[in-house]
Design a protein around this motif. Sequence first.
Motif, PDB file in Angstrom:
ATOM      1  N   GLN A 261      10.864  15.258 -40.893  1.00  0.00           N
ATOM      2  CA  GLN A 261      11.313  15.296 -39.502  1.00  0.00           C
ATOM      3  C   GLN A 261      11.682  16.687 -38.995  1.00  0.00           C
ATOM      4  OE1 GLN A 261      14.437  12.360 -38.835  1.00  0.00           O
ATOM      5  NE2 GLN A 261      13.540  10.991 -40.357  1.00  0.00           N
ATOM      6  N   PHE A 262      12.066  17.597 -39.917  1.00  0.00           N
ATOM      7  CA  PHE A 262      12.635  18.865 -39.447  1.00  0.00           C
ATOM      8  C   PHE A 262      12.005  20.119 -40.053  1.00  0.00           C
ATOM      9  CE2 PHE A 262      16.007  15.810 -38.587  1.00  0.00           C
ATOM     10  CZ  PHE A 262      16.350  16.162 -37.279  1.00  0.00           C
ATOM     11  N   LYS A 263      11.112  19.995 -41.015  1.00  0.00           N
ATOM     12  CA  LYS A 263      10.575  21.187 -41.675  1.00  0.00           C
ATOM     13  C   LYS A 263       9.977  22.175 -40.680  1.00  0.00           C
ATOM     14  CE  LYS A 263       7.170  22.780 -45.064  1.00  0.00           C
ATOM     15  NZ  LYS A 263       6.144  22.379 -46.078  1.00  0.00           N
ATOM     16  N   GLU A 264       9.090  21.725 -39.815  1.00  0.00           N
ATOM     17  CA  GLU A 264       8.435  22.630 -38.884  1.00  0.00           C
ATOM     18  C   GLU A 264       9.441  23.296 -37.950  1.00  0.00           C
ATOM     19  OE1 GLU A 264       5.240  20.756 -36.819  1.00  0.00           O
ATOM     20  OE2 GLU A 264       4.154  20.213 -38.653  1.00  0.00           O
ATOM     21  N   LYS A 265      10.417  22.546 -37.490  1.00  0.00           N
ATOM     22  CA  LYS A 265      11.424  23.088 -36.580  1.00  0.00           C
ATOM     23  C   LYS A 265      12.323  24.092 -37.299  1.00  0.00           C
ATOM     24  CE  LYS A 265      14.871  21.526 -33.182  1.00  0.00           C
ATOM     25  NZ  LYS A 265      14.208  22.126 -32.025  1.00  0.00           N
ATOM     26  N   ILE A 266      12.714  23.774 -38.544  1.00  0.00           N
ATOM     27  CA  ILE A 266      13.556  24.678 -39.326  1.00  0.00           C
ATOM     28  C   ILE A 266      12.844  26.005 -39.548  1.00  0.00           C
ATOM     29  CG2 ILE A 266      14.533  25.070 -41.622  1.00  0.00           C
ATOM     30  CD1 ILE A 266      15.188  22.023 -41.658  1.00  0.00           C
ATOM     31  N   LEU A 267      11.572  25.947 -39.909  1.00  0.00           N
ATOM     32  CA  LEU A 267      10.819  27.169 -40.163  1.00  0.00           C
ATOM     33  C   LEU A 267      10.575  27.942 -38.867  1.00  0.00           C
ATOM     34  CD1 LEU A 267       8.222  25.888 -42.788  1.00  0.00           C
ATOM     35  CD2 LEU A 267      10.269  27.249 -43.201  1.00  0.00           C
ATOM     36  N   ALA A 268      10.248  27.232 -37.788  1.00  0.00           N
ATOM     37  CA  ALA A 268       9.962  27.900 -36.521  1.00  0.00           C
ATOM     38  C   ALA A 268      11.188  28.600 -35.966  1.00  0.00           C
ATOM     39  CB  ALA A 268       9.430  26.885 -35.506  1.00  0.00           C
ATOM     40  N   GLU A 269      12.362  27.982 -36.138  1.00  0.00           N
ATOM     41  CA  GLU A 269      13.599  28.544 -35.589  1.00  0.00           C
ATOM     42  C   GLU A 269      14.376  29.360 -36.611  1.00  0.00           C
ATOM     43  OE1 GLU A 269      15.966  25.529 -33.763  1.00  0.00           O
ATOM     44  OE2 GLU A 269      14.353  24.857 -32.427  1.00  0.00           O
ATOM     45  N   ASP A 270      13.827  29.485 -37.817  1.00  0.00           N
ATOM     46  CA  ASP A 270      14.540  30.147 -38.912  1.00  0.00           C
ATOM     47  C   ASP A 270      15.955  29.590 -39.016  1.00  0.00           C
ATOM     48  OD1 ASP A 270      14.895  31.785 -41.087  1.00  0.00           O
ATOM     49  OD2 ASP A 270      15.457  33.542 -39.900  1.00  0.00           O
ATOM     50  N   ALA A 271      16.050  28.269 -39.129  1.00  0.00           N
ATOM     51  CA  ALA A 271      17.333  27.579 -39.145  1.00  0.00           C
ATOM     52  C   ALA A 271      17.897  27.492 -40.557  1.00  0.00           C
ATOM     53  CB  ALA A 271      17.182  26.184 -38.551  1.00  0.00           C
ATOM     54  N   LEU A 272      19.112  26.951 -40.653  1.00  0.00           N
ATOM     55  CA  LEU A 272      19.857  26.783 -41.908  1.00  0.00           C
ATOM     56  C   LEU A 272      20.204  28.127 -42.534  1.00  0.00           C
ATOM     57  CD1 LEU A 272      18.021  23.715 -43.497  1.00  0.00           C
ATOM     58  CD2 LEU A 272      19.867  23.770 -41.801  1.00  0.00           C
ATOM     59  N   VAL A 273      20.395  29.140 -41.673  1.00  0.00           N
ATOM     60  CA  VAL A 273      20.893  30.443 -42.100  1.00  0.00           C
ATOM     61  C   VAL A 273      22.057  30.811 -41.188  1.00  0.00           C
ATOM     62  CG1 VAL A 273      18.664  31.183 -42.989  1.00  0.00           C
ATOM     63  CG2 VAL A 273      19.274  31.707 -40.620  1.00  0.00           C
ATOM     64  N   SER A 274      22.815  31.826 -41.571  1.00  0.00           N
ATOM     65  CA  SER A 274      23.981  32.232 -40.782  1.00  0.00           C
ATOM     66  C   SER A 274      23.598  33.259 -39.739  1.00  0.00           C
ATOM     67  CB  SER A 274      25.052  32.829 -41.702  1.00  0.00           C
ATOM     68  OG  SER A 274      25.489  31.881 -42.636  1.00  0.00           O
ATOM     69  N   ARG A 275      23.999  33.023 -38.487  1.00  0.00           N
ATOM     70  CA  ARG A 275      23.791  33.988 -37.439  1.00  0.00           C
ATOM     71  C   ARG A 275      24.683  33.674 -36.242  1.00  0.00           C
ATOM     72  NH1 ARG A 275      18.422  31.507 -37.232  1.00  0.00           N
ATOM     73  NH2 ARG A 275      18.341  29.946 -35.569  1.00  0.00           N
ATOM     74  N   LEU A 276      24.825  34.637 -35.351  1.00  0.00           N
ATOM     75  CA  LEU A 276      25.627  34.419 -34.157  1.00  0.00           C
ATOM     76  C   LEU A 276      24.925  33.441 -33.226  1.00  0.00           C
ATOM     77  CD1 LEU A 276      26.754  38.055 -33.245  1.00  0.00           C
ATOM     78  CD2 LEU A 276      28.191  36.238 -34.201  1.00  0.00           C
ATOM     79  N   ALA A 277      25.702  32.601 -32.569  1.00  0.00           N
ATOM     80  CA  ALA A 277      25.163  31.734 -31.545  1.00  0.00           C
ATOM     81  C   ALA A 277      25.336  32.422 -30.193  1.00  0.00           C
ATOM     82  CB  ALA A 277      25.894  30.394 -31.547  1.00  0.00           C
ATOM     83  N   ILE A 278      24.243  32.726 -29.534  1.00  0.00           N
ATOM     84  CA  ILE A 278      24.277  33.441 -28.254  1.00  0.00           C
ATOM     85  C   ILE A 278      24.159  32.443 -27.113  1.00  0.00           C
ATOM     86  CG2 ILE A 278      23.189  35.246 -26.870  1.00  0.00           C
ATOM     87  CD1 ILE A 278      24.397  36.217 -29.514  1.00  0.00           C
ATOM     88  N   PRO A 279      25.114  32.408 -26.214  1.00  0.00           N
ATOM     89  CA  PRO A 279      25.042  31.456 -25.112  1.00  0.00           C
ATOM     90  C   PRO A 279      23.865  31.758 -24.199  1.00  0.00           C
ATOM     91  CG  PRO A 279      26.810  33.021 -24.747  1.00  0.00           C
ATOM     92  CD  PRO A 279      26.321  33.249 -26.154  1.00  0.00           C
ATOM     93  N   GLN A 280      23.228  30.706 -23.709  1.00  0.00           N
ATOM     94  CA  GLN A 280      22.104  30.869 -22.815  1.00  0.00           C
ATOM     95  C   GLN A 280      22.590  31.205 -21.407  1.00  0.00           C
ATOM     96  OE1 GLN A 280      18.867  30.722 -24.005  1.00  0.00           O
ATOM     97  NE2 GLN A 280      19.981  30.629 -25.959  1.00  0.00           N
ATOM     98  N   ALA A 281      21.831  32.014 -20.696  1.00  0.00           N
ATOM     99  CA  ALA A 281      22.182  32.417 -19.317  1.00  0.00           C
ATOM    100  C   ALA A 281      22.070  31.221 -18.369  1.00  0.00           C
ATOM    101  CB  ALA A 281      21.263  33.529 -18.865  1.00  0.00           C
TER     102      ALA A 281
END
Length: 290
Positions: A270-290
């Motif tokens: 369910q999530f492999k493609e999305k995780i790889l595309a978004e480089d998810a499950l790593v630590s980073r700042l969350a930037i608020p959207q404009a």
Amino acid sequence: MSVPPEDLPVTHHHDVYPAIDPIAHFQNQTYKGKVVLITGSSRGIGQEVALFYARAGATVVLVARQQSTLDAVRDVIVKEVPTATLASFVADVTKTTQVQAAVEGAVKKFGKLDIVLANAGTINEMKKPFTENDPDEWWNTIEVNVRGVYNVAHYALPHLDKTSGYFLITSSVAAQFRFPNSSAYQLSKHAVGRLNEFIKLEHPKVKTIAVHPGGIMTKLADLVPEIHQLLVDTLQLPAATILQLTSGKYDWFSGRFVSSNWDLGEVESQFKEKILAEDALVSRLAIPQA
């Protein structure tokens, strides 16, 4: 993290489930010929992981601070797996020379390393703000949980480069939270998650994963009554998860955080493609959207 681990909408498990069932690995001796080194293997999670790899045919190297506890674990494994090939080395993971001796001793004895689990760690009580705690005790938690992983990585990764092996870190879902009075533990687990990401960058041949083992009533966790109600998972859950993560099927998790509670089959489908595309499950700042 783009998706908090507790919110990943997949089935959450507290014991072994079909996607990580180790029986096939045991029956087929999947890990025969593989050399597995595990720190913190004298009890709890480390002991259970060592047993699972031995049952799956691996040569297992046990590392802990006391020979007596290592001997006890060896007896448990041999009782269940009489043909197991084992070795043990006494080492405090915060001591560089001792870790170096253990890693080099294992390689000298067996010729290589294929899988290393940096499992040794400690936990601090959640009772007072860090300014009211003993500063040396606070720092000891950092020392064990961060330097203990770094030392193992420092000496093991050059050998894992040669085998395109696996380096796993026992992390914690606590790495993703901020609870009062637990700064040393949570900071240290967050730090090794970032170290995991650097390992992927600097040693791309190695598959490296930071694994939350689940909520387990170990001797260390027993020291923190505040979390006892969360400790409902079996020791077999992380052991089976780690066995599966080093099977070759989930190498795409390299450099990321994985929870043993997640249904790995569902995460992949369910999530492999999305995780790889978004480089998810790593630590980073969350930037608020404009």
